[in-house]
Design an enzyme around this catalytic site. Structure first.
Site, mmCIF file in Angstrom:
data_model
loop_
_atom_site.group_PDB
_atom_site.id
_atom_site.type_symbol
_atom_site.label_atom_id
_atom_site.label_comp_id
_atom_site.label_asym_id
_atom_site.label_seq_id
_atom_site.Cartn_x
_atom_site.Cartn_y
_atom_site.Cartn_z
ATOM 1 C CD GLU A 104 13.614 -55.271 -30.149
ATOM 2 O OE1 GLU A 104 12.660 -55.231 -29.348
ATOM 3 O OE2 GLU A 104 14.322 -54.277 -30.406
ATOM 4 N N GLY A 156 15.955 -47.510 -31.523
ATOM 5 C CA GLY A 156 14.974 -47.118 -32.521
ATOM 6 C C GLY A 156 14.769 -48.220 -33.540
#
Length: 364
Positions: free
Chosen positions: A214, A184
């Protein structure tokens, strides 16, 4: 005289053994399956019911340069995966598709809570997916393709169910669930919010990886490793922010990057996905080139095959074109991934020695 080594065409790459550690079940559906499941389950929010158009829509919607926008596409895949029958079908097709691409071992992840919106229990979700993976393995074997599927259960970092999902992962550890993950949006939801779950997993000798590095930078990687004890990093691509490259080509690793490399912490890198979410400008600019050159424990993954329109083979082909990689490099990535898998050491070694190395022997 030995036979000439074939060039790295996509078809040739499909024929060699590959290992996949970072692939989302709800990010890899066949477009036609999404359309058929929507009709069967009464899901009426698809942007189109033409399978070809839908496949294009997923890729274009995911091509936004934003992780948040990328994640919005999952409303449709999760929307059609709310019954046991749908989960069995999607999981079986996942195993079949990966096997057809030459993947011999895959760890596929999903968040059980996302498939419980119509009343399925978490256990029912897990059991349906496991049944689907077993069916997919069986179908692949009938076609002469052997694949072993492992499951990672994700908790959504913006929700508060990590402890509950961790307990499910431990409960099904002998039924094919090999580990745990949190997924998420990274920004605003640090992994340390779930310390109780990670402590529970460690005390139960259970494996876990964490999405980190990320969309968010070094802080999320540092927290995932040093506070939470992650064995692998989901993506981890922003570790490059702790590496300085001088104008003369010299390289200096910061303390975190050096620690990750020294400890051989695997990076589950997903090149095409990173370009889509803005973590890299292009494949040729992707930090994987530098990370491989510095001998980090780099693995190559798909993340979401539907949204990125990719396979492990197409990712390898794109990297080979961008960085000039040959068969030995592809074998290196594959062995890295197999070494980093969450199954027993003997099983990892068996696949390396008896499947992967023989599969590349005539090429390297």
């Amino acid at each position: 005289m030995s036979a000439a080594v074939p060039p790295l065409t996509l078809e040739a790459i499909r024929s060699v053994p590959k290992v996949l550690l970072h692939d989302h079940l709800d990010g890899g559906l066949r477009p036609a399956t999404v359309v058929e499941l929507a009709a069967a389950t009464g899901y009426d929010a698809l942007p189109t019911t033409d399978a070809d158009e839908l496949g294009r829509w997923f890729r274009e919607a995911a091509d936004s340069g934003s992780l948040e926008s990328y994640l919005e596409t999952f409303a449709h895949t999760c929307g059609v995966m709310q019954t046991e029958e749908a989960l069995v079908r999607v999981a079986a097709e996942c195993a079949e598709d990966l096997a057809a691409d030459g993947v011999v071992y895959a760890e596929v992840r999903y968040a059980p809570e996302l498939f419980a919106e119509r009343g399925l229990s978490l256990d029912a979700v897990v059991e349906a997916v496991q049944a689907g993976f077993a069916e997919g393995e069986r179908r692949a074997a009938q076609q002469g393709k052997n694949i072993r599927m492992g499951t990672l259960l994700c908790a959504m970092r913006q929700h508060a169910r990590a402890q509950e999902i961790a307990e499910v992962a431990v409960r099904y550890r002998d039924a094919g669930v090999v580990g745990f993950d949190i997924a998420g949006p990274e920004a605003g939801f640090p992994p340390t919010r779930n310390l109780d779950a990670f402590e529970y997993l460690r005390t139960n000798n259970a494996h876990f990886t964490i999405h980190a590095g990320e969309a968010f930078g070094l802080a999320s990687i540092w927290e995932a490793i040093q506070h939470c004890g992650a064995e692998r990093l989901g993506h981890g691509v922003r570790i490059v922010d702790d590496i300085k490259t001088g104008p003369d080509g010299s390289v200096e690793l910061g303390r975190l990057a050096a620690y990750v490399r020294d400890r051989r912490i695997p990076l589950e890198i997903c090149p095409s996905s990173n370009v889509q979410t803005g973590a890299a400008a292009s494949i040729s600019d992707h930090p994987i080139g530098l990370l491989k050159r510095l001998r980090f424990r780099v693995t190559v993954n798909t993340d979401n095959r539907l949204m990125s329109g990719c396979t492990v083979s197409s990712e390898f082909a794109a990297l080979a074109e961008a960085f000039g990689y040959g068969w030995a490099d592809l074998q290196w990535f594959t062995i890295n991934a197999m070494k980093s898998a969450f199954i027993d050491f003997d099983q990892r070694l068996d696949l390396i020695d008896n499947v992967i190395k023989p599969g590349y022997a005539h090429l390297v």
